[in-house]
Design a protein around this motif. Structure first.
Motif, short mmCIF file in Angstrom:
data_model
loop_
_atom_site.label_atom_id
_atom_site.label_comp_id
_atom_site.label_asym_id
_atom_site.label_seq_id
_atom_site.Cartn_x
_atom_site.Cartn_y
_atom_site.Cartn_z
N GLU A 14 0.81 -1.21 0.00
CA GLU A 14 0.00 0.00 0.00
C GLU A 14 0.85 1.27 0.00
O GLU A 14 0.33 2.37 -0.21
CB GLU A 14 -0.93 0.03 1.22
N ILE A 15 2.16 1.12 0.27
CA ILE A 15 3.04 2.28 0.41
C ILE A 15 4.00 2.33 -0.77
O ILE A 15 4.64 1.33 -1.11
CB ILE A 15 3.82 2.20 1.74
N ASN A 16 4.14 3.49 -1.40
CA ASN A 16 5.03 3.64 -2.54
C ASN A 16 6.46 3.25 -2.19
O ASN A 16 6.93 3.50 -1.07
CB ASN A 16 5.01 5.08 -3.05
N ILE A 17 7.14 2.66 -3.14
CA ILE A 17 8.53 2.28 -2.98
C ILE A 17 9.39 3.54 -3.09
O ILE A 17 9.36 4.24 -4.10
CB ILE A 17 8.95 1.26 -4.05
N SER A 18 10.15 3.83 -2.08
CA SER A 18 11.03 4.99 -2.06
C SER A 18 12.41 4.59 -2.58
O SER A 18 12.99 3.59 -2.13
CB SER A 18 11.15 5.53 -0.63
N PHE A 19 12.95 5.38 -3.51
CA PHE A 19 14.26 5.09 -4.07
C PHE A 19 15.34 5.17 -2.99
O PHE A 19 16.25 4.33 -2.93
CB PHE A 19 14.58 6.07 -5.21
N GLU A 20 15.25 6.14 -2.10
CA GLU A 20 16.24 6.27 -1.04
C GLU A 20 16.18 5.08 -0.08
O GLU A 20 17.21 4.54 0.33
CB GLU A 20 16.03 7.58 -0.27
N ASP A 21 14.96 4.66 0.27
CA ASP A 21 14.82 3.49 1.13
C ASP A 21 15.35 2.24 0.44
O ASP A 21 15.96 1.37 1.07
CB ASP A 21 13.36 3.28 1.52
N PHE A 22 15.11 2.16 -0.87
CA PHE A 22 15.58 0.99 -1.62
C PHE A 22 17.11 0.90 -1.57
O PHE A 22 17.67 -0.17 -1.36
CB PHE A 22 15.10 1.08 -3.07
N LYS A 23 17.79 2.02 -1.76
CA LYS A 23 19.25 2.01 -1.72
C LYS A 23 19.75 1.57 -0.34
O LYS A 23 20.72 0.81 -0.23
CB LYS A 23 19.80 3.40 -2.07
N LYS A 24 19.09 2.03 0.72
CA LYS A 24 19.47 1.62 2.07
C LYS A 24 19.26 0.11 2.25
O LYS A 24 20.09 -0.56 2.88
CB LYS A 24 18.64 2.38 3.11
N LYS A 25 18.18 -0.40 1.69
CA LYS A 25 17.91 -1.84 1.80
C LYS A 25 18.97 -2.66 1.09
O LYS A 25 19.41 -3.71 1.58
CB LYS A 25 16.52 -2.16 1.23
N MET A 26 19.42 -2.18 -0.07
CA MET A 26 20.44 -2.92 -0.80
C MET A 26 21.76 -2.94 -0.02
O MET A 26 22.45 -3.96 0.01
CB MET A 26 20.64 -2.32 -2.19
N ASN A 27 22.09 -1.85 0.61
CA ASN A 27 23.30 -1.82 1.44
C ASN A 27 23.17 -2.77 2.63
O ASN A 27 24.13 -3.43 3.02
CB ASN A 27 23.57 -0.39 1.92
N GLU A 28 21.96 -2.83 3.20
CA GLU A 28 21.73 -3.72 4.33
C GLU A 28 21.77 -5.18 3.90
O GLU A 28 22.30 -6.04 4.63
CB GLU A 28 20.38 -3.41 4.98
N ALA A 29 21.23 -5.47 2.72
CA ALA A 29 21.28 -6.84 2.19
C ALA A 29 22.73 -7.29 2.03
O ALA A 29 23.11 -8.41 2.41
CB ALA A 29 20.55 -6.91 0.86
N LYS A 30 23.55 -6.41 1.46
CA LYS A 30 24.96 -6.72 1.26
C LYS A 30 25.65 -6.92 2.61
O LYS A 30 26.47 -7.85 2.78
CB LYS A 30 25.62 -5.60 0.48
N ALA A 31 25.34 -6.09 3.58
CA ALA A 31 25.96 -6.19 4.90
C ALA A 31 25.58 -7.50 5.60
O ALA A 31 26.31 -7.97 6.48
CB ALA A 31 25.55 -5.00 5.77
N ASN A 32 24.46 -8.09 5.20
CA ASN A 32 24.02 -9.35 5.79
C ASN A 32 24.46 -10.57 4.98
O ASN A 32 23.92 -11.66 5.15
CB ASN A 32 22.49 -9.35 5.94
N GLY A 33 25.44 -10.37 4.11
CA GLY A 33 26.07 -11.49 3.43
C GLY A 33 25.50 -11.86 2.08
O GLY A 33 25.99 -12.80 1.44
#
Length: 253
Positions: A14-33
């Motif tokens: 229901e909530i629009n995908i934020s580009f800034e939040d997406f970039k943070k998520k990708m960094n977090e995914a990488k940090a988690n291996g």
């Protein structure tokens, strides 16, 4: 290659995908291996079309994946079917883009696509088909016909179900999948970034949908469940709930 086959770019559909939040998520995914993941966004998410347009505008693409923060990001969709069940589709960006547009008439709950119609639709594309969280009480797959259950490339061992129903869910999903001669892959079902790494799959390096499918078919991979799965999923769920409530509150204001 450490890959997660079930992730989301948004907090909720229901909530629009934020580009800034997406970039943070990708960094977090990488940090988690993670070194690779499939974004299986809900097909009826608020700005799903615009999100894939953003990816195309912002990131380099080769073979069947985007290169983002040093990771391989494969495109996908999570589709609700009329008879109840969630259907993951992973493919090239062009195929996912086309399928997303073809599914626009089916976005409303009372208009979800019948499963066999979806199977026929996807047969025109080179996509991985994964039965999401097949034994989840709210969206199971066990009530479907045998020919439907046998056509998946894999079933999803989902971290949310492992959290909710216990680690015995792994044996239940493996048994269910084996009865239809279908492999199992792990998916975190991440909406909030703390959940990355709760479950992942150790694969040889793959650059295409065909290569992913062949590794799954041969069973040349390992599913790894994090010893921190319970903490990760619980924390992510609580933060997600708080953020959704804050978003709703801001809308009301």
């Amino acid at each position: 290659m450490q890959i997660d086959f079930h992730t989301h770019a948004n907090l909720s559909k229901e909530i629009n995908i934020s580009f800034e939040d997406f970039k943070k998520k990708m960094n977090e995914a990488k940090a988690n291996g993670l070194t690779a993941l499939a974004i299986t966004e809900h097909f009826n998410a608020a700005n799903i079309i615009e999100f894939y347009e953003m990816l195309q505008a912002e990131y380099p693409y080769e073979k069947d994946y985007y290169k983002i923060e040093g990771m391989k990001i494969f495109c996908g969709l999570e589709v609700d079917v009329k008879e109840n069940g969630h259907f993951l589709i992973i493919g090239s960006r062009d195929d996912i883009w086309t399928i997303a547009h073809l599914l626009i008439p089916y976005r409303d709950k009372d208009a979800f696509i019948p499963v066999k119609e979806l199977i026929n639709l996807t047969s025109d594309f080179n996509v991985l088909k994964i039965g999401a969280h097949p034994l989840r009480k709210s969206t199971p797959w066990h009530h479907h016909e045998v020919d439907v259950l046998q056509q998946f490339d894999a079933y999803d061992l989902n971290s949310k179900d492992l959290f909710t129903d216990g680690l015995e869910m792994e044996e239940r999903v493996q048994s269910f999948a084996t009865s239809y001669n279908v492999p199992v892959v792990g998916g975190s079902d991440t909406h909030q970034e703390l959940q990355y790494g709760s479950i992942l799959n150790v694969f040889p390096e793959c650059n295409s949908i065909d290569e992913l499918r062949e590794v799954i078919r041969q069973g040349n991979y390992e599913i790894q469940i994090s010893p921190c799965l319970e903490v990760k999923v619980k924390a992510a769920s609580q933060i997600k709930k708080m953020m959704k409530e804050l978003n709703l509150y801001n809308k009301v204001k």
